[in-house]
Design an enzyme around this catalytic site. Structure first.
Site, short mmCIF file in Angstrom:
data_model
loop_
_atom_site.label_atom_id
_atom_site.label_comp_id
_atom_site.label_asym_id
_atom_site.label_seq_id
_atom_site.Cartn_x
_atom_site.Cartn_y
_atom_site.Cartn_z
CB SER A 61 -16.04 15.23 -7.77
OG SER A 61 -14.90 15.96 -8.20
NE ARG A 106 -13.51 2.65 11.03
CZ ARG A 106 -12.47 3.46 11.16
NH1 ARG A 106 -12.36 4.20 12.25
NH2 ARG A 106 -11.53 3.52 10.24
CD GLU A 135 -12.49 8.32 11.67
OE1 GLU A 135 -12.37 7.27 12.32
OE2 GLU A 135 -13.06 9.33 12.11
CB SER A 191 -14.33 -17.25 1.75
OG SER A 191 -14.72 -18.61 1.84
NE ARG A 229 -9.59 19.49 -4.20
CZ ARG A 229 -9.53 18.27 -4.71
NH1 ARG A 229 -10.62 17.51 -4.69
NH2 ARG A 229 -8.43 17.80 -5.25
CG HIS A 243 -13.47 0.21 6.60
ND1 HIS A 243 -13.45 -0.84 7.50
CD2 HIS A 243 -13.50 1.35 7.35
CE1 HIS A 243 -13.48 -0.35 8.73
NE2 HIS A 243 -13.52 0.97 8.67
CG HIS A 261 -13.47 -5.96 9.06
ND1 HIS A 261 -12.95 -4.74 8.70
CD2 HIS A 261 -12.55 -6.53 9.88
CE1 HIS A 261 -11.77 -4.58 9.26
NE2 HIS A 261 -11.50 -5.65 9.98
CD GLN A 270 -16.02 11.25 -0.55
OE1 GLN A 270 -15.03 10.53 -0.69
NE2 GLN A 270 -16.21 11.96 0.54
#
Length: 250
Positions: A105, A199, A92, A71, A172, A96, A194, A103
């Site tokens: 658009s 990955r 993918e 933590s 799109r 997470h 993690h 991101q």
């Protein structure tokens, strides 16, 4: 013809640490690793470093990771700007949930000249590359045609911004998963560990595995006491993986 672009991962932000002047404590690290150590010692008020085996930042954080006191890793973070990544890969990535994302658009940014990210499995085969190019060019041509007709159909929408957004969000739908996207990703150290553990595994898709290893290399430079336990190895097929004996979260 769409341009094929490579993965690019840029570290654009990292944690700074300002030690409280009223705490009689110092460390041999700075930034995120210093903050993580401070947080851990704050739990037990162990400012005097009573245990010589954990007196350095590296040894202290190694112990923290070994005993699973993860933590405290959540206080420090790193932010990457990632380009040359496919839409299928970010589908993918965004699973997470402890990361924060911003991101590109497709509703606001036109994709008529969008780039393409090749699937790793086709990169070394000219015939397969040609097939991917042909398919993505056809999809983009369909996108442009659909966009033009939608803008004409929606011509009676008075708000120009809304009209373009409605046209793009419909057009799109024909864009391929290989379309390049761009994304800002922020995560705390625990979340990054993690992500890399999941990955950078040989069981992960090669594109996101490359991303995980690219992030790991920069994180290991940024905070070696946090990420230095990961070892990068090359598999028989030439791809890379990263493993650590100290990963306990699945």
């Amino acid at each position: 013809m769409a341009e094929i672009v490579p993965l690019r991962v840029q570290l654009i932000a990292k944690t700074d640490f300002i030690a409280p002047p009223d705490i009689d404590w110092s460390t041999d690290a700075d930034g995120g690793p210093a903050l993580v150590e401070f947080a851990g010692r704050a739990c037990y008020q162990s400012w005097s470093k009573p245990n010589p085996r954990t007196a350095t930042n590296e040894s202290y954080l190694r112990h923290v990771i070994e005993v699973g006191h993860l933590s405290v890793l959540e206080h420090a973070s790193a932010t990457f700007y990632i380009t040359g990544i496919s839409r299928s890969c970010t589908h993918e990535l965004i699973r997470h949930r402890h990361f924060s994302y911003s991101q590109l658009s497709q509703r606001f940014v036109p994709e008529d000249d969008s780039n393409v990210v090749l699937p790793p499995a086709v990169e070394d085969d000219p015939e397969l590359v040609a097939l991917v190019r042909k398919a993505t060019d056809a999809s983009r041509a369909a996108y442009v045609e659909l966009l033009e007709k939608l803008e004409s159909t929606l011509a009676d929408v008075p708000n120009a911004v809304l009209r373009r957004k409605q046209a793009r969000q419909a057009a799109r739908s024909v864009l391929p998963n290989a379309t390049e996207t761009r994304i800002v990703v922020t995560g705390n150290y625990r979340a990054w560990r993690h992500f890399i553990a999941m990955r950078a595994s040989e069981h992960a898709d090669v594109e996101i595995r490359r991303l995980a290893i690219a992030c790991l290399r920069q994180l290991a430079d940024l905070a070696p006491s946090i990420f230095g336990d990961f070892d990068i190895a090359t598999l028989a097929d030439g791809t890379e993986v990263a493993i650590s004996p100290l990963v306990y979260e699945g």
